[in-house]
Write a protein that holds these residues in place. Structure first.
Motif, PDB file in Angstrom:
ATOM      1  N   GLN A  15      66.846  13.740  63.356  1.00 18.67           N
ATOM      2  CA  GLN A  15      66.201  13.825  62.404  1.00 18.67           C
ATOM      3  C   GLN A  15      66.218  15.127  61.829  1.00 18.67           C
ATOM      4  OE1 GLN A  15      63.194  12.299  63.816  1.00 18.67           O
ATOM      5  NE2 GLN A  15      63.680   9.878  63.476  1.00 18.67           N
ATOM      6  N   ARG A  35      67.955  17.693  62.543  1.00 18.88           N
ATOM      7  CA  ARG A  35      69.250  18.603  62.390  1.00 18.88           C
ATOM      8  C   ARG A  35      69.633  17.673  60.258  1.00 18.88           C
ATOM      9  NH1 ARG A  35      72.479  17.550  66.779  1.00 18.88           N
ATOM     10  NH2 ARG A  35      72.335  18.926  68.130  1.00 18.88           N
ATOM     11  N   GLU A  36      69.001  16.653  59.833  1.00 18.59           N
ATOM     12  CA  GLU A  36      69.122  16.251  58.452  1.00 18.59           C
ATOM     13  C   GLU A  36      67.686  17.156  57.415  1.00 18.59           C
ATOM     14  OE1 GLU A  36      70.555  14.162  57.186  1.00 18.59           O
ATOM     15  OE2 GLU A  36      71.827  13.913  58.792  1.00 18.59           O
ATOM     16  N   LYS A  37      66.968  17.317  58.450  1.00 17.08           N
ATOM     17  CA  LYS A  37      65.465  18.680  57.439  1.00 17.08           C
ATOM     18  C   LYS A  37      65.932  19.529  57.727  1.00 17.08           C
ATOM     19  CE  LYS A  37      61.439  16.897  57.754  1.00 17.08           C
ATOM     20  NZ  LYS A  37      60.867  16.102  59.027  1.00 17.08           N
ATOM     21  N   GLU A  38      67.028  20.096  58.344  1.00 11.72           N
ATOM     22  CA  GLU A  38      67.704  21.687  58.462  1.00 11.72           C
ATOM     23  C   GLU A  38      68.237  21.527  57.219  1.00 11.72           C
ATOM     24  OE1 GLU A  38      66.989  23.215  63.245  1.00 11.72           O
ATOM     25  OE2 GLU A  38      69.497  22.301  61.736  1.00 11.72           O
ATOM     26  N   LYS A  39      69.706  20.131  56.845  1.00  8.86           N
ATOM     27  CA  LYS A  39      70.622  19.818  56.405  1.00  8.86           C
ATOM     28  C   LYS A  39      70.040  20.159  55.036  1.00  8.86           C
ATOM     29  CE  LYS A  39      74.725  17.874  58.012  1.00  8.86           C
ATOM     30  NZ  LYS A  39      75.033  16.559  58.855  1.00  8.86           N
ATOM     31  N   GLU A  40      69.095  19.004  54.470  1.00  8.69           N
ATOM     32  CA  GLU A  40      68.133  19.066  53.740  1.00  8.69           C
ATOM     33  C   GLU A  40      68.126  20.655  53.030  1.00  8.69           C
ATOM     34  OE1 GLU A  40      64.667  16.416  53.348  1.00  8.69           O
ATOM     35  OE2 GLU A  40      65.795  15.293  53.822  1.00  8.69           O
ATOM     36  N   ILE A  41      66.880  21.092  54.424  1.00 11.00           N
ATOM     37  CA  ILE A  41      66.176  22.756  53.934  1.00 11.00           C
ATOM     38  C   ILE A  41      67.193  23.676  53.093  1.00 11.00           C
ATOM     39  CG2 ILE A  41      64.949  24.712  54.959  1.00 11.00           C
ATOM     40  CD1 ILE A  41      63.534  22.909  56.053  1.00 11.00           C
ATOM     41  N   GLN A  42      68.723  23.692  53.782  1.00 12.50           N
ATOM     42  CA  GLN A  42      69.944  24.512  53.477  1.00 12.50           C
ATOM     43  C   GLN A  42      70.199  24.107  52.076  1.00 12.50           C
ATOM     44  OE1 GLN A  42      72.796  24.273  56.207  1.00 12.50           O
ATOM     45  NE2 GLN A  42      71.833  25.781  57.458  1.00 12.50           N
ATOM     46  N   VAL A  43      70.004  22.860  51.412  1.00 12.86           N
ATOM     47  CA  VAL A  43      70.706  22.148  50.549  1.00 12.86           C
ATOM     48  C   VAL A  43      69.854  22.870  49.455  1.00 12.86           C
ATOM     49  CG1 VAL A  43      71.418  19.928  49.052  1.00 12.86           C
ATOM     50  CG2 VAL A  43      71.859  20.582  51.204  1.00 12.86           C
ATOM     51  N   ASN A  44      68.094  22.623  49.645  1.00 13.49           N
ATOM     52  CA  ASN A  44      67.265  22.873  48.992  1.00 13.49           C
ATOM     53  C   ASN A  44      67.361  24.233  48.287  1.00 13.49           C
ATOM     54  OD1 ASN A  44      66.589  20.889  48.197  1.00 13.49           O
ATOM     55  ND2 ASN A  44      64.618  20.661  49.792  1.00 13.49           N
ATOM     56  N   THR A  45      67.543  25.514  49.311  1.00 12.42           N
ATOM     57  CA  THR A  45      67.041  26.574  49.097  1.00 12.42           C
ATOM     58  C   THR A  45      68.732  26.879  48.532  1.00 12.42           C
ATOM     59  OG1 THR A  45      66.929  26.643  51.607  1.00 12.42           O
ATOM     60  CG2 THR A  45      67.571  28.970  50.881  1.00 12.42           C
TER      61      THR A  45
END
Ligand SMILES: Cc1cc2nc3c(=O)[nH]c(=O)nc-3n(C[C@H](O)[C@H](O)[C@H](O)COP(=O)(O)OP(=O)(O)OC[C@H]3O[C@@H](n4cnc5c(N)ncnc54)[C@H](O)[C@@H]3O)c2cc1C
Length: 422
Positions: free
Chosen positions: A406, A408-418
């Motif tokens: 979870q 890692r998924e959150k980290e990916k989301e943050i990266q995509v959004n950034t």
């Protein structure tokens, strides 16, 4: 009133002045001209004990640091700052390495030569025979040295001590006192875990007062486990006497030569990890598979792996890979191994013998996994998980896996959004 007090002190001084055993000698170790920190821990405890001792017995006995080496004179002042009243040092090229034969000889010379304390306590010189107490470090050098020095001084030795008290004790013993009740004064009570690991043993080094076998046993000496005591805070205002001792060598002493010394860095660096997972004999049902489980848990937690002492004795049959990685003395936690203080210590299949606890009990948060709720580890842990490791660890791994997934998924989301915003 004041007059009576003065007389009492004077009386004590006179009646005490024929005592032959004086002061607490602390044998200091250094390496490459740096003091070994555990030597300062011993000095700290010596200071605390002798402050109480002098107050209680109205005496003026000293903590004397004994330091041998080559080019070590300049460390003497630091020993005073860390609690010594006096330092006796021998600075000589022949003392560069702690060769047991030579060190034993020089320390024994210092301990039995009244001239060594002449400058430090002239009032005690005439009756001085040997130190009252002596401390060594319970490392590979100190353990060996303490045994040979005490053999030379013809007294007893308690090894691997982690608690000390000075007191007066009433003793009745068939051999020591011929069955009479006798009060022994200024006795050093030396505490260590017994061989079972679940009880404390107190060791006393007592004179034989039995008239048929009269014999004195001084110094009262011990080797002290590194990490057992705290040093005092360095105080640069402390003053003391620094005295050089010139040892006598003969040709025979100098036959042993050290040609090279190499420092070997310990491959297991517990200090670099916030979490340590240690395992003990509880892996017994399926040792290799259980180690694999522990390894998986440790990887997920980015933890280092420790073991209890019996594991290091290669009691289980394992493949070469696991044997060589994990079944090594440098992973042992406890009095015979390392002292660790991680943020989280996870004890898997470890019962909690005193020798093990001494090595990990200062960890910030302790978790134990064990099916037996009567195991002593329960008394020191913050969380006790009652259960077999084979059942408990897979559940923890599963849950950690989910949570890390979870995250890692959150980290990916943050990266995509950034990146999306850029
Ligand atoms: C001079 C001296 C020095 C020593 N120094 C040290 C030292 O530095 N470090 C050290 O560790 N020991 C040391 N010892 C040994 C110590 O006294 C203990 O014997 C040792 O710590 C016990 O190891 P253990 O907890 O692995 O084994 P045990 O005491 O046998 O405990 C095993 C535990 O595993 C649990 N268990 C069983 N099945 C499972 C399962 N399926 N899952 C989970 N748990 C299970 C049991 O309930 C038990 O509590 C020293 C001893 C002496 C005499």
């Amino acid at each position: 009133m004041a007059m009576i007090t003065t007389n009492k002190i004077e009386h004590n001084r006179l009646t005490n002045n024929n005592e032959s055993y004086r002061h607490l000698f602390v044998i200091i170790e250094s390496l490459n001209k740096e003091l070994i920190p555990s030597s300062l821990e011993m000095l700290g405890e010596a200071r605390r004990l002798m402050d109480n001792f002098n107050l209680k017995y109205n005496l003026n006995e000293k903590v004397i640091a004994i330091h041998l080496g080559d080019g070590i004179k300049d460390l003497s002042q630091d020993l005073i700052y860390y609690g010594a009243d006096a330092v006796i040092y021998s600075d000589d090229p022949h003392l560069k390495y702690p060769i047991n034969k030579i060190y034993t000889k020089v320390i024994s010379q210092i301990a039995t030569d009244p001239n060594s304390i002449r400058e430090i306590s002239p009032e005690y010189v005439s009756a001085f025979k040997k130190p009252r107490y002596m401390f060594f470090l319970a490392d590979s050098i100190g353990r060996h040295l303490s045994s040979t020095v005490l053999a030379e001084l013809d007294s007893g030795l308690a090894s691997d001590i982690n608690k000390l008290v000075i007191s007066d004790l009433e003793i009745k013993h068939q051999h020591k006192t011929k069955g009479e009740n006798i009060t022994y004064k200024k006795i050093l009570e030396m505490y260590r875990p017994d061989f079972s690991g679940f009880l404390w043993t107190t060791i006393l080094c007592l004179d034989n007062k039995n008239p048929e076998i009269k014999k004195e046993f001084h110094p009262q000496a011990c080797s002290i486990i590194p990490g057992a005591f705290l040093p005092i805070i360095k105080d640069t205002k402390r003053t003391g006497i620094i005295s050089e001792y010139h040892p006598h060598f003969n040709e025979e002493d100098l036959k042993i030569k050290v040609l090279k010394q190499e420092l070997v860095k310990n491959p297991v660096q517990f200090e670099n990890y916030k979490i340590i997972v240690s395992f003990g004999r509880g892996i017994k049902e399926n040792p290799e598979d259980n180690i694999k489980l522990i390894e998986k848990l440790a990887k997920l937690l980015n933890a280092e792996i420790g073991i209890s002492l019996p594991i290091s004795k290669k009691i289980f049959h394992l493949s070469e890979k696991y044997d060589s990685i994990y079944i090594t003395p440098n992973r042992v936690v406890g009095t015979s191994g390392r002292k660790v203080t991680p943020l989280i210590y996870i004890a898997v299949g470890i019962s909690g013998a005193i020798q093990h606890l001494e090595g990990m009990k200062e960890s910030d948060f302790i978790i134990a996994i064990n099916p037996d709720e009567n195991s002593p580890i329960k008394d020191v842990c913050d969380v006790f998980i009652k259960g077999r490791m084979e059942d408990v660890i897979p559940l923890i791994i599963e849950e950690l896996g989910k949570r890390l997934g979870q995250t890692r998924e959150k980290e990916k989301e943050i990266q995509v959004n950034t990146y999306g915003k850029l």
